[in-house]
Design a protein around this motif. Structure first.
Motif, short mmCIF file in Angstrom:
data_model
loop_
_atom_site.label_atom_id
_atom_site.label_comp_id
_atom_site.label_asym_id
_atom_site.label_seq_id
_atom_site.Cartn_x
_atom_site.Cartn_y
_atom_site.Cartn_z
N GLY A 1 11.13 1.54 -0.97
CA GLY A 1 11.00 1.28 -2.60
C GLY A 1 10.38 2.01 -3.34
N ALA A 2 9.55 2.79 -2.88
CA ALA A 2 9.19 3.87 -3.83
C ALA A 2 10.00 5.22 -4.26
CB ALA A 2 7.82 4.46 -2.92
N LEU A 3 10.73 5.31 -3.26
CA LEU A 3 11.89 6.13 -3.40
C LEU A 3 13.06 5.75 -4.30
CD1 LEU A 3 12.51 7.78 0.00
CD2 LEU A 3 11.44 8.73 -1.50
N MET A 4 13.37 4.49 -4.04
CA MET A 4 14.51 3.56 -4.96
C MET A 4 13.96 3.53 -6.33
SD MET A 4 15.68 -0.05 -4.27
CE MET A 4 15.53 0.35 -2.39
N TYR A 5 12.89 2.75 -6.49
CA TYR A 5 12.78 2.02 -7.86
C TYR A 5 12.61 3.14 -9.01
CZ TYR A 5 10.72 -1.01 -11.36
OH TYR A 5 10.70 -1.79 -12.39
N PRO A 6 11.81 4.29 -9.13
CA PRO A 6 11.90 5.30 -10.03
C PRO A 6 13.21 5.85 -10.38
CG PRO A 6 9.94 5.60 -8.59
CD PRO A 6 11.00 4.58 -7.82
N ALA A 7 14.00 6.07 -9.36
CA ALA A 7 15.32 6.61 -9.59
C ALA A 7 16.18 5.46 -10.20
CB ALA A 7 15.81 7.19 -8.21
N ALA A 8 15.99 4.32 -9.92
CA ALA A 8 17.15 3.33 -10.25
C ALA A 8 16.67 3.11 -11.84
CB ALA A 8 16.90 2.08 -9.58
N LEU A 9 15.24 3.06 -12.19
CA LEU A 9 15.31 2.85 -13.65
C LEU A 9 15.41 4.28 -14.37
CD1 LEU A 9 13.65 0.84 -15.74
CD2 LEU A 9 11.73 2.02 -15.15
N ALA A 10 15.33 5.34 -13.84
CA ALA A 10 15.71 6.58 -14.53
C ALA A 10 17.43 6.63 -14.97
CB ALA A 10 15.49 7.78 -13.80
N ILE A 11 18.01 5.97 -13.92
CA ILE A 11 19.64 5.97 -14.06
C ILE A 11 19.92 4.95 -15.08
CG2 ILE A 11 21.46 4.86 -13.05
CD1 ILE A 11 20.68 6.15 -10.56
N VAL A 12 19.34 3.80 -15.45
CA VAL A 12 19.29 2.92 -16.38
C VAL A 12 18.89 3.55 -17.73
CG1 VAL A 12 18.80 0.67 -17.41
CG2 VAL A 12 19.13 0.87 -15.21
N VAL A 13 17.80 4.07 -17.51
CA VAL A 13 17.35 4.86 -19.22
C VAL A 13 18.32 5.80 -19.38
CG1 VAL A 13 15.56 6.18 -20.16
CG2 VAL A 13 15.04 4.06 -18.62
N ASN A 14 18.79 6.69 -18.54
CA ASN A 14 19.79 7.81 -18.78
C ASN A 14 21.24 7.41 -19.33
OD1 ASN A 14 18.81 10.75 -18.52
ND2 ASN A 14 18.00 9.87 -16.75
N THR A 15 21.51 5.95 -18.83
CA THR A 15 22.69 5.78 -18.84
C THR A 15 22.95 5.18 -20.32
OG1 THR A 15 23.36 5.08 -16.53
CG2 THR A 15 24.68 4.00 -18.30
N LEU B 1 1.09 -1.09 0.00
CA LEU B 1 -0.03 0.04 0.18
C LEU B 1 0.77 1.50 0.08
CD1 LEU B 1 -2.98 1.21 0.19
CD2 LEU B 1 -2.58 1.04 2.67
N ALA B 2 1.82 1.25 0.82
CA ALA B 2 2.63 2.41 0.95
C ALA B 2 3.25 2.70 -0.25
CB ALA B 2 3.60 2.15 2.17
N MET B 3 4.10 1.59 -1.11
CA MET B 3 4.68 1.68 -2.23
C MET B 3 3.97 2.20 -3.45
SD MET B 3 7.83 -0.95 -3.55
CE MET B 3 6.51 -2.60 -3.77
N ALA B 4 2.48 1.42 -3.40
CA ALA B 4 1.84 2.04 -4.59
C ALA B 4 1.52 3.46 -4.24
CB ALA B 4 0.42 1.24 -4.56
N ALA B 5 1.23 3.92 -3.10
CA ALA B 5 0.85 5.44 -2.75
C ALA B 5 2.04 6.49 -3.34
CB ALA B 5 0.53 5.61 -1.50
N LEU B 6 2.97 5.82 -2.99
CA LEU B 6 4.16 6.90 -2.88
C LEU B 6 5.09 6.88 -4.43
CD1 LEU B 6 5.20 6.64 0.79
CD2 LEU B 6 3.83 8.54 -0.31
N PHE B 7 4.47 6.06 -5.19
CA PHE B 7 5.76 5.93 -6.34
C PHE B 7 5.49 7.30 -7.01
CE2 PHE B 7 5.59 1.13 -6.89
CZ PHE B 7 7.08 1.03 -6.84
N ALA B 8 4.53 7.94 -7.21
CA ALA B 8 4.62 9.08 -8.01
C ALA B 8 5.51 10.12 -7.24
CB ALA B 8 3.22 9.75 -8.22
N PHE B 9 5.42 10.19 -5.93
CA PHE B 9 6.45 11.15 -5.08
C PHE B 9 7.74 10.92 -5.31
CE2 PHE B 9 8.11 12.00 -0.64
CZ PHE B 9 8.21 13.18 -0.87
N GLY B 10 8.05 9.54 -5.24
CA GLY B 10 9.41 8.93 -5.35
C GLY B 10 10.25 9.45 -6.83
N GLY B 11 9.20 9.11 -7.78
CA GLY B 11 9.82 9.61 -9.17
C GLY B 11 9.97 11.12 -9.32
#
Length: 522
Positions: A119-133, A59-69
């Motif tokens: 998880g919500a803070l980490m996942y969007p940033a990790a995927l963004a790093i891969v895409v940017n790299t 629940l916490a991860m689903a609610a905060l993904f947009a914030f983390g991104g």
């Protein structure tokens, strides 16, 4: 714009670091449910308490993904990955240190929610790093490895959880600590560099979207506990949907929105979000229903059920690499459409053989279903994120992950209701055939479907369960898998009609990107 001047060796290190970081989030989606009975008995949790020990994380991860991104795009992707990994590892350690006594229930639920925040803070940033790299023409292969390996770890959860629980249930949380340390070491060595855009945080928007997603997902999660007849379910879902509508209207025209809703004007992004929603309505619920079928109908224990699901990921991981290469070569449409069709056929054939109660008749269909999902999920996700500006990859990932989690929560609720309804109806019919009256049979069936049919608590023995009950349960799960096949066919149709063929053109340098790069250089 991807990172320039990065050698292939360093790119590989960056990719490995990000996979290692997000590995924890995928493992924790399934590992805790295996240990739930031991956690409940040792900590003396209530039924609701142990349910929330599982659900608080999701629940916490689903609610905060947009914030983390959004945070990753405004504060820096590497910084948010490091913060997310540290938060996740620290909260995992604290979950493992849950004291016994009156404090236990609130303690473990709280820190499971903090895990979700990490998880919500980490996942969007990790995927963004891969895409940017990686350059646009290389992303298909890179993200095929990212999604293939990270996604495959979801199947490791039940196996690892089964073995660790034999030692202590606390080990399912402590296993995240060495993984986090390796991730931090790889991040320190690879030093991924990405552009970001400092901006104020839209806290009103955060409250609206977090509240909307949380209320809706809460309603879906509670539907199988309270029952669909409870008006609180509909009130929660409706209130959540209303907040999300207010959020969408509020964000339009803001100079620094939490989510740039203008991205929804991009047809391909919207289509891929719909495709991902349909795919996730199948993907995550599949683990639960396949595990329950393996436990009750086939008599497998937790480790055996996890190994059965590895057949799914055998197909998934192989075709994920093929899908990534197809994306780089011919664009997203072909792998997404073909993968969805193959998955639909695989789920249909898998369902058709479930009443045989014989694993050997299911194996190749499980592999086929996994192959279809592997072929289409990575290209769909990558193509969606590619539609965003290089300064908004984290935000785009937050959007896609919010959509994915919302869809899987809705699917869990609906498919769970369907499965229980079919199971109850089949048991009632079987009891009537054995001589009970219709009223007695319906009453006994209702009581049976409220019970715990997890094959003797996960021991793998079904000797105490009549074969007709095992078969009736198989028919309930069979209906669910037929629905899954239909959902994947719908995903194929949406992609076929909504996506354009061909490879996406590289992003043209914008004034905003150039200014960000100049500011960083200065």
């Amino acid at each position: 714009m991807s990172t320039n001047g990065v050698g292939s060796g360093r790119k590989g290190l960056v990719l490995a670091a990000m996979i290692c970081a997000v590995a924890m989030t995928f493992i924790d989606q399934t590992i805790v449910s295996i240990a739930a009975p031991k956690i409940q008995s040792e900590l003396h949790l209530s039924g609701t308490g142990v349910q929330w020990a599982i659900n608080a994380y999701l629940l916490a991860m689903a609610a905060l993904f947009a914030f983390g991104g959004r945070l990753s795009d405004t504060l820096g992707h590497r910084r948010m990955v490091v913060i997310g990994v540290v938060v996740f590892a620290a909260s995992s350690a604290l979950c493992g240190l849950t004291p016994t006594g009156a404090l236990a229930q609130s303690w473990i639920i709280t820190f499971r929610a903090v895990q979700g925040l990490g998880g919500a803070l980490m996942y969007p940033a990790a995927l963004a790093i891969v895409v940017n790299t990686y350059e646009l023409r290389e992303r298909g292969r890179a993200l095929a490895l990212f999604f293939g390996i990270a996604g495959g770890l979801t199947a490791v959860g039940p196996i690892l959880g089964g073995y660790l629980t034999q030692w202590t249930w606390r080990g399912i949380f402590w296993v995240n600590i060495p993984v986090a340390l390796v991730a931090l070491l790889l991040i320190w060595i690879s030093k991924p560099e990405t552009q970001y855009r400092p901006a104020p945080i839209d806290y009103r928007g955060l409250i609206l979207i977090a509240g909307g997603v949380a209320l809706s997902v809460f309603g879906f999660q509670q539907s199988h506990v309270w029952g669909w007849a409870n008006p609180a379910i509909y009130l929660s879902i409706a209130a959540g949907a209303a907040l999300l509508l207010v959020f969408f209207r509020y964000e339009r025209g803001r100079t620094s929105p939490l989510m740039d809703v203008a991205i929804f004007r991009d047809r391909a992004f919207v289509v891929q979000c719909v495709v991902l929603a349909l795919a996730m309505a199948v993907f995550l619920p599949m683990f639960f229903f396949a595990s329950e079928y393996a436990a009750l109908s086939l008599g497998q224990n937790a480790q055996q059920a996890g190994l059965t699901l590895l057949y799914f990921f055998l197909g998934f991981m192989v075709t994920a690499q093929i899908g990534g290469r197809m994306l780089d070569r011919v664009g997203a449409k072909r792998p997404v459409v073909a993968g969805a069709v193959i998955a639909a056929v695989g789920f249909y054939l898998w369902a058709s053989k479930m009443p045989s109660l014989n694993l050997s008749t299911l194996t190749w269909y499980i592999v086929l279903a996994g192959a279809g999902m592997g072929l289409m999920i990575g290209p769909s996700n990558t193509d969606a994120v590619n539609r965003a500006s290089s300064l908004s990859y984290g935000e785009a990932t937050g959007i896609t992950m919010t959509v994915r989690n919302y869809a899987s929560s809705l699917s869990f609720a609906v498919l769970g209701t369907v499965m229980v309804s079919i199971f109850q109806s089949r048991i009632a019919d079987s009891l009537v055939q054995q001589g009970l009256s219709t009223a007695q049979a319906q009453q006994a069936a209702a009581a049976a479907t409220r019970g715990d049919y997890s094959a003797g608590g996960g021991s793998g023995s079904t000797s105490s369960i009549p074969k007709w009950v095992r078969l009736d349960f198989a028919h309930g799960v069979q209906t669910v898998f037929y629905i899954m096949a239909g959902v994947m066919l719908l995903a194929a149709l949406v992609a076929l009609l909504g996506l354009r063929g061909g490879v996406q053109a590289p992003e043209a340098p914008s004034a905003e990107n150039t200014a960000a790069a100049d500011a960083k250089a200065a």
